[in-house]
Structure formats: C-alpha cells, structure tokens
Design an enzyme around this catalytic site. Structure first.
Site: not given
Lengths: 430, 430
Positions: B357, B259, B256
C-alpha cells in the site's frame, strides 16, 4: 466531399466532430435482450436467432465435423491468402508478447516483480451475415492462441440456412478453436457474458460489430466482463502534400467509406490542387463501386481540409486522433515522429490501409471515435493481465517498516500500521 | 468472522459473493452532478463544493506558493517516509516502461512496428477529507511523471477551511505537478472529463474514491474519457497453513477490513486449528483499533474458509480473483506459481499487504470485485497507448497484394481491394 479551406482553430472542434449516434432507444432494446438471455439462456438465444437471423437452430454449437471439413468448401486461393496473412500477423504479434519484469530489489530485503498471465477465458465475436469478416477471426484468434488463453470461444451469426461461413470455420480449425457458436448480435454478447446451457461465460469479450453488438458490449462491461475497447464506426485520416498520388488517396478514402454509412474519412493537406484532384478521383472511382451507396452517405460526413502547413496539419490530426492514419507526404518518415494520437499509422505511397486490415501483420481492431487519445488497438497486452508479486524478508521489513507505519498513521489507518508493528515486535521478542 | 468448513463446490459461487451495492439511485444523483458541471463549469463545481465539503472557494486551483511551502507544514519523519517510498515505487515502475517493438519485417518489403506514446493529458484523483490518501498521490503521480504525460493534474477534496492536506501538496511539488485543484467527489471527475473555466479536460482519469467518485468515473467513461479501472471496495484473501502465524494473519485481515464497511477479507486454509486461532486473534486485535466499528461491519461480509487441500484452495482463490492475495504457507513460493487471478500477491510471513500500500514499490491501485480475472492493476502501461506503424515498399505490396485482394473480395469489400489494385497497376503502367 466538402473542401474546407484554412479553417480557424476555433472551428476545428466542430469540423472534427464524428457523426452522432442516437443511443437512448438502442440501449433499452439491447438491455431487454441481455436480460432475457441472462434469465432464459439458450431458449432466449434461439428465439432471438429466429427473430433476427430468420433461422431455427437445433444446436448453437457448430458440429466439430463441420469445422474439420470447412477447408474443402473454400477456394485454394483464399486458403493460401489466409495462410499468408496468418504468418505475418503471427510474426508481428509474437514480438509483442509481454515479458515478466524483475524481480527488482527496490530496497534491501524487498523484491518486487510483475508477471503477465493470460486471461483464462475469452470470447471472440466475428461479424457475419452478408459479408463475413473472416479477417477479424484472424486478428482476434491469433493473439489469443499465442497468449495461450485457457478457453477461447468464437461467436458469429448464422446465415438463413443456419450455417457459418466456411472461411471462418477454416480459420477456427487452423487456430485450434473448437467451440464456435452460430449466434450473432446482442444475444451472442449476452451469452458470452452471462453463460447459457451451451455457451460458457468468459472473462473478456473481443470484436467489432454493428450498433447492437457494440451497445451490448458496453452494457455487459459495466458489471460483468471486460471488453477489448469501445468500438464505433470506422475512420481514416490521410495526410498528403503536392507530391501525393490523388488516385491512391481516393482509393484509400473510399476503402473506409464503404464500411458503413456512419464511417468518416478526412484528408489533411497543404496543397490546394491536391484537394481538387482527390475530389475528382473520388467521383470517378466511386461510380464503379458495388457499395457506392453506402460510401456516398459516409462521404457526406467527410472532409478535405486544406491547412497552411504541416505543423497545423499534425496538430489537427492529433486533435482528431483517427483510428487509421495514412501519411503520404514526401517527408512521411519525419511526420510519423509527430504522431501522438492514432490507432494505426500507414506510411508512404505503397502502404494502403487495407494492407493492415488483412495481411501486413498489424492488428485491425483499433480505437475509434477519438478513443485513440487514450486506448491502444488490440495487441498482445489485451490478452493478459499483469500481476505484481512481492516478497519481503525479515530484514527487509525492518528496513522499510518505519516508512510504512509513518505513512499509514498519516492516513489514520492504524490497522495498516499494526500489520507491520506486530511482525517487527515478534522479531525483537525472538 | 464466520468459519465455513469444507464447502461443496456447488456453494463456492455464493460464498465468494461480494457485498452488493445499490447503484440505481446513486447513478441518477451522479448523472445530475455531471450534467451540471458539464453545463455550468466552475460555478457548478463551486456550488457542489459548498454543498458537500461545506466551504466557499474563491480559486479552485491551489495557489502555487501554497504548494511550494507545503514541506514546511509536515513533520520530517513523514517527509522521510515519503522520500523512501518514492525511491522504491520509482525503481519498480521504471523497469516497467514499455519498449517499442520492431520494426519487424513480417514479409519481404513489409515493416511493422509498435511505439508506446504517453497519454498527453491525465487527471489524478486523490481521496481526502478526514484521512487524506497521500499514498495514492505517489502511486498515480510517479508513473505519470515517468511516462512523461504532457499535462498531469491532480484533484483532491478540500477540508472545511478550504485547504488541501499539505502532505499531498508536498508530493505534488516533488513530482512537478503544478495544477492541484481543491475539488473532490463526482464534481471533480466531471470537471476533469468535460473541462471547466479553470480545470482542463483530460483524456484519462485515475484514482480510487467513494461510491460517488466511482460511479462518476463509470459514467464519464461511457462516452468521454478513459478511466484506469472499475474500482470498488477493498479486498484481501489470505492463504495459510498450519505453520502460519495467526497474529500476523489477523493483523492483515484487519488492515483491509478497516478500509470501509463494504470491504471483504477471506482466509483460505487447510488447517482447522488455524481458523480458531485467527478468530481469537481478530477478536483481541479488533478491540484495540480506532476504526473497529467500520472493521467489524466489514468482517460480517468476511469468511474463514476451511478446505481439504491446497489444490482446492488455489482453485477457489483463482475463482475469487482477489484484489490482494497474501500467501503464508510454508511452500508459498510453490503456491505463488499457481496464481492465475489476483491483483497483487504478497509472499511469506514478513510481507504484510500494507507494505504494498505504501512503500515496497508495487502499485496499490488494483482491480477489485472480481475484475482481477481480466484487468491489471495500475502499471506503466496504464499511462501509454501503443500505436502501430507500417511501411510497405513497392516490392512489398507486390508481395502481399494478392493476399489482401483475395481476402477483401471474400469479405465483399471491393474498395479495399481497389486500394491495392490501383497501386499495383500504377507499377505495371510505369
């Protein structure tokens, strides 16, 4: 009410325009109120209550004994009507309770499911003042109670003596809502969004209101709290034919027109004589209404539209996307199948829109101003969020791991791919 | 990554703060873009595409042959991964298709029902540029296709040669999306909201994007078009205990963190040694990542939080309301029951967040920035509105008419009461 005969499609857009609101100045005023309440809490709320409602309040919370005794202050006929409405609204909303989905085995070793979880704190706004909207307390309170939202608070403006209408308190008692705040307007919305010493902050705010309330909901929803929907002035479209009763139609159009000067009502029909008969009926019924001044302003924004056939009628209705839609043609069931954009639909000659406002069972908090193109009215979903869950076994990750890594690498997100790779490697190590 | 040990509850709020964004200047810029596109249409879109993407486009629409041939331009391994993901995502979303409710006979002669109707036009935004988010095309396109939305258009930014990534076009072809526009940024959102000569206006816009896209969605949603949700930087919370694998956890936190610099990741645990092990693992895994610079900035906003027990952990997690939540304690099933606020939850050691995802079947478009308190992620409901219908017989109106009139008069809405009275009178006349 103007009659518009056989308009060309090029003119539909302008015919279906809603009355425009001037929002600029309003936004500044309301932002000011919100900042004050966010900064100064209860003190600011009390100041605005003095300024707008003309009353100096000690406690913002309605004392529990006042709620407990509210039933002694309203007539039995109203208590019985409330009881009846409550049964019907509850029975329809109970059927809408969202169910868990799954677990679905999407691939061997991969289980996915979705679980509806009630929003843990909600604030219900009930407009008050001259005409307290007790029905709104039912329409918001019943689904909140069914969902089992952890904390349910209610805010409604006080009268000049600082009191809340007893019918609203009586409904709060029936629904087990203990925290009723005698606060209205933008200050109530700000308090429920940011919290004050006495009013808790909530995660979602529901309810209609005047332009201050609506603007406040829009502003706080930008960064702070969810709202039920963008609300606006009330609307009604009626679809009728030569067989329809002009007096019934006029009574329905007037029932929405009396809401406020910015309400809008539209009749769509293929019957030239009906437009004349409805116009005549409106004239005679309007004269007898206590709120005839408000209604006549609303009628200026309103139209009787004559179209060549039902195909055109349904096309124009769906383009309009009315909050309320009454269909009273002889083939109303058939036409009801063609509805694509509307908040709530009322079918047949004995289904006035006011039935849905109060007692039939459907919710009356509905999308206005064309939002019915994309929004539902308040329903059980509005009080939940749906959380997805997944559990993947070691075998499952071997099964779909390659696909995950290939796609992550196509998106140039190497760490996403690594999260799979390190687990697969660990297996082959073991 | 900072370790925070046994914080007092009074400090939780500040520990759970998201990185703040400065929105003022951004809002002005984006408003300017929206006004230009609303006013000048395609010409403005072309100008902004020249300015931001550095390419002069002839047609904004991707020519159909380019879509038809996209499959020849991507490797078979990616096509196969896309196919596998598509099957899983479709199978989970198919189970979520909302069902009609009723008709429910709420009172004798009163029938109410609720019908889900797909939104008739939707716009899907797929971020592109350096790393085209092909998975987003799947996550938005599959439910739109299942719902049967009348018009589905897709917008995604072009590269410097004016091309759209072939994997996105390949997905569009598989899903039957014929109108793909090579337009990105705020200009794409404005075009889908207001319509231009080549890009049709839609009723709801979906999809993530950079801060310009997000701001544009917020602005157009105020008066024009619905949006899927308020989007923001990505987030992950992990709940772990002494039995959890530190390498797995570090790989998830990094997935994460890569990102964007404003992403946030948080570990909640009751194991002092785990925090040390995870810190160590992050250090060594980070060094090998291509996007390590972005990830290390995100890690500065991130924390390893040590709490005294699982009760406190779940309380703090629910207060945080993370977009993604991984639970890898030995009793993860038990803890999953305590989740009240989260977008999507990943259970057990072999369920990395990146599975959701791409390929497990759940949607990856999820509420960030605390919105998981009140919002669901994108799911099948997002592509429908639920319209209520009612039909009341003459008998039915006699049955509930008194309750309607009593309540309408308590609200001082006489015309509402009249709409019932004139129908009941008509009956007794007859």
């Amino acid at each position: 009410m103007n009659i518009v005969r056989y308009p060309e499609k090029a003119h539909w857009q302008s015919l279906l325009k809603r009355p425009a609101l001037n929002q600029g100045a309003l936004e500044l005023t309301v932002k000011g109120i919100i900042e004050e309440v966010a900064g100064r809490g209860d003190a600011a709320v009390r100041d605005y209550t003095m300024e707008f409602d003309g009353v100096a309040l000690e406690s913002l919370l309605v004392p529990p004994p006042e709620i407990a005794l509210a039933g002694t202050r309203i007539p039995d006929s109203l208590k019985s009507a409330i009881g009846e409405a409550m049964v019907n609204i509850r029975s329809f909303h109970l059927k809408q309770v969202p169910e868990p989905v799954g677990p679905v085995v999407t691939a061997a070793g991969v289980r996915c499911w979705q679980k509806p979880v009630p929003i843990d704190s909600v604030g219900l706004y009930v407009p008050g003042g001259s005409a307290p909207l007790l029905s709104t307390a039912l329409m918001l309170g019943i689904p909140a109670q069914i969902a089992g939202c952890g904390e349910v608070i209610l805010a409604t403006p006080p009268d000049v003596d600082g009191n809340v209408n007893p019918s609203i308190l009586y409904i709060a008692r029936l629904l087990g809502i203990e925290k009723v705040f005698r606060v209205g307007g933008a200050q109530a919305i700000a308090a429920m969004a940011y919290g004050t010493e006495s009013i808790p902050a909530v995660h979602k705010i529901f309810g209609p209101g005047n332009q201050y309330v609506t603007m406040a909901k829009q502003i706080v929803s930008r960064d702070r709290v969810a709202i039920d929907m963008p609300a606006g002035p009330s609307e009604l479209a009626v679809v009728a034919d030569d067989t329809s009763d002009a007096a019934f139609i006029a009574s329905d159009l007037l029932s929405q027109a009396e809401h406020g000067p910015d309400s809008q009502v539209v009749l769509f029909t293929d019957s030239p004589s009906l437009t004349e008969r409805v116009q005549e009926e409106i004239r005679s019924q309007l004269a007898l209404l206590p709120r005839r001044e408000i209604a006549s302003i609303a009628l200026k924004n309103s139209r009787l539209i004559l179209l060549k056939d039902q195909l055109e009628i349904m096309e124009m209705v769906n383009r309009y996307a009315p909050e309320h839609l009454i269909i009273v043609t002889s083939n109303y069931t058939e036409l009801s199948e063609k509805v694509v954009n509307a908040g709530s639909v009322f079918l047949g000659p004995y289904t006035p829109e006011s039935a849905g406002d109060y007692a039939s069972g459907t919710n009356h908090t509905l999308p206005t101003n064309g939002w019915a193109h994309s929004h539902s009215g308040v329903n059980m979903d509005s009080f939940y969020k749906k959380i997805t869950f997944q559990e993947i076994s070691e075998y499952g990750l071997h099964n779909i791991g390659e696909a995950i890594m290939t796609m992550a690498e196509a998106e140039q997100l190497k760490a996403h791919s690594n999260a799979v790779a390190c687990r697969l490697k660990s297996k082959s190590d073991g």
